[in-house]
Design an enzyme around this catalytic site. Sequence first.
Site: not given
Ligand SMILES: NC(=O)c1ccc[n+]([C@@H]2O[C@H](COP(=O)([O-])OP(=O)(O)OC[C@H]3O[C@@H](n4cnc5c(N)ncnc54)[C@H](OP(=O)(O)O)[C@@H]3O)[C@@H](O)[C@H]2O)c1
Length: 286
Positions: A10, A36, A59-61, A100-101, A124
Site C-alpha cells: 500500500g 491479517i 487496511a480496507y481503504t 483515520t480521521d 469505513y
Molecule cells: N488513504 C488515505 O487517504 C487514508 C486516510 C486516513 C487513514 N488511512 C489509513 O492509513 C493506512 C494505510 O493506508 P494506505 O493509503 O497506505 O492504504 P492502501 O494504499 O489502500 O494499502 C492498503 C494495503 O492493505 C492491504 N490489505 C488489504 N487487505 C489485507 C489483508 N486482509 N491482509 C493483509 N493486507 C491487506 C492491501 O493489499 P492488496 O492490495 O493486496 O489487497 C494494500 O496493499 C490504513 O490504515 C488507512 O486506513 C488512509
Amino acid sequence: MKVLLTGANGQVGRSLQVRAPSDIDLIALGSDKLNITSISSINNAFSEYKPDVVINAAAYTAVDKAEIEEDDARAVNALGPKLLVEACKDNGAFFVHISTDYVFDGEATLPYKETDPVNPINIYGKSKAEGEQAIIRSDAHYIILRTSWVFSEYGKNFLKTMMQLGAQKDRLNIVADQMGAPTYAGDIADAIYTIIRNKDKFRQEIFHYTGDQITSWMDFAKYIFKIAYESGKLQKRVFVKGITSEEYPTASKRPKNSVLDCKKIKDLCDINASNWQAAVIKIIKS
Ligand SMILES: NC(=O)c1ccc[n+]([C@@H]2O[C@H](COP(=O)([O-])OP(=O)(O)OC[C@H]3O[C@@H](n4cnc5c(N)ncnc54)[C@H](OP(=O)(O)O)[C@@H]3O)[C@@H](O)[C@H]2O)c1
C-alpha cells in the site's frame, strides 16, 4: 530490531519500505504473504520472524465500496487489528497501528484531539473505529496513529487522480466544504520510525499525525494544478470550481471537518507535521 510490516504494497507500506533505517531489520509482507484476517497466517508469520515490532499498514481503504462490502471492510479493519494486537501481546511485541480521521463525525468546530470521542458516519469509519477499540481493549503495548488524506508516489490517491483528470479536462468541479489536512505517506513512515525508536517511552497511546496546512479538496486540487503547470508537467491551466458535498453525491457520507490536532505528537515525540506542499512539489517534479 526486527520489524514486521503488514500491507507492504500500500501507499504507507511502500513508503515504510523505502524509508526503513539501516538499523531496522524490516520484514515487509503483502497480503499474499500475510493475510491479517487469518489467525493461522498471523501465527505463521510470528513463528517464522519473531518480530519485536509489528506495523499494521494493511487496511480496507475503499471508502465508498465499504458501504456495500461491510463484511470485507470489517474483516480487514476490525478483525485484522484485533488478531494482530493479540498476537503482539502474546509474543511481547510492540504494535503500531494506523487509523483515520474518519472515526470522527466531522461536526466539531475545532481540530479533533486524541481524547475526543469517536462517532463515525460511514462503514469505513465504523470498521476503523472498531479496530481501534479492539486494540485499546487488548492492554497490549501499542500506539495508534490517526492520519488523514494520505497521498504519495504510490497506489491510488487524490494527487494522482487529479494529475490524470487534469491531463484530460480543462475544468473540474471539486468539493469545497470538507476541510482537512493532506498527509504525505513518506512523512507518516518517518514519524512511525521515530515512534518505534522511542517505543519504551510509551505503553498505550493514540497520536494524531497529519499535514501542517488545513485545506479543502478544492484548494488541494488547485495547489496540485498550480505546481503541475508551473513545473511544465501540465501544459495548460485547469480551472477548478468549488461545489458542495451535496452537489457531489457519493455512496458514503464524509465528515465536513477532518482536521486533527497534532500537538501531542509534537510535544511527546518532537515530530513535526507533514509539509504536504513540499511533498506535492517533490512528487510532481519527479
Ligand atoms: N488513504 C488515505 O487517504 C487514508 C486516510 C486516513 C487513514 N488511512 C489509513 O492509513 C493506512 C494505510 O493506508 P494506505 O493509503 O497506505 O492504504 P492502501 O494504499 O489502500 O494499502 C492498503 C494495503 O492493505 C492491504 N490489505 C488489504 N487487505 C489485507 C489483508 N486482509 N491482509 C493483509 N493486507 C491487506 C492491501 O493489499 P492488496 O492490495 O493486496 O489487497 C494494500 O496493499 C490504513 O490504515 C488507512 O486506513 C488512509
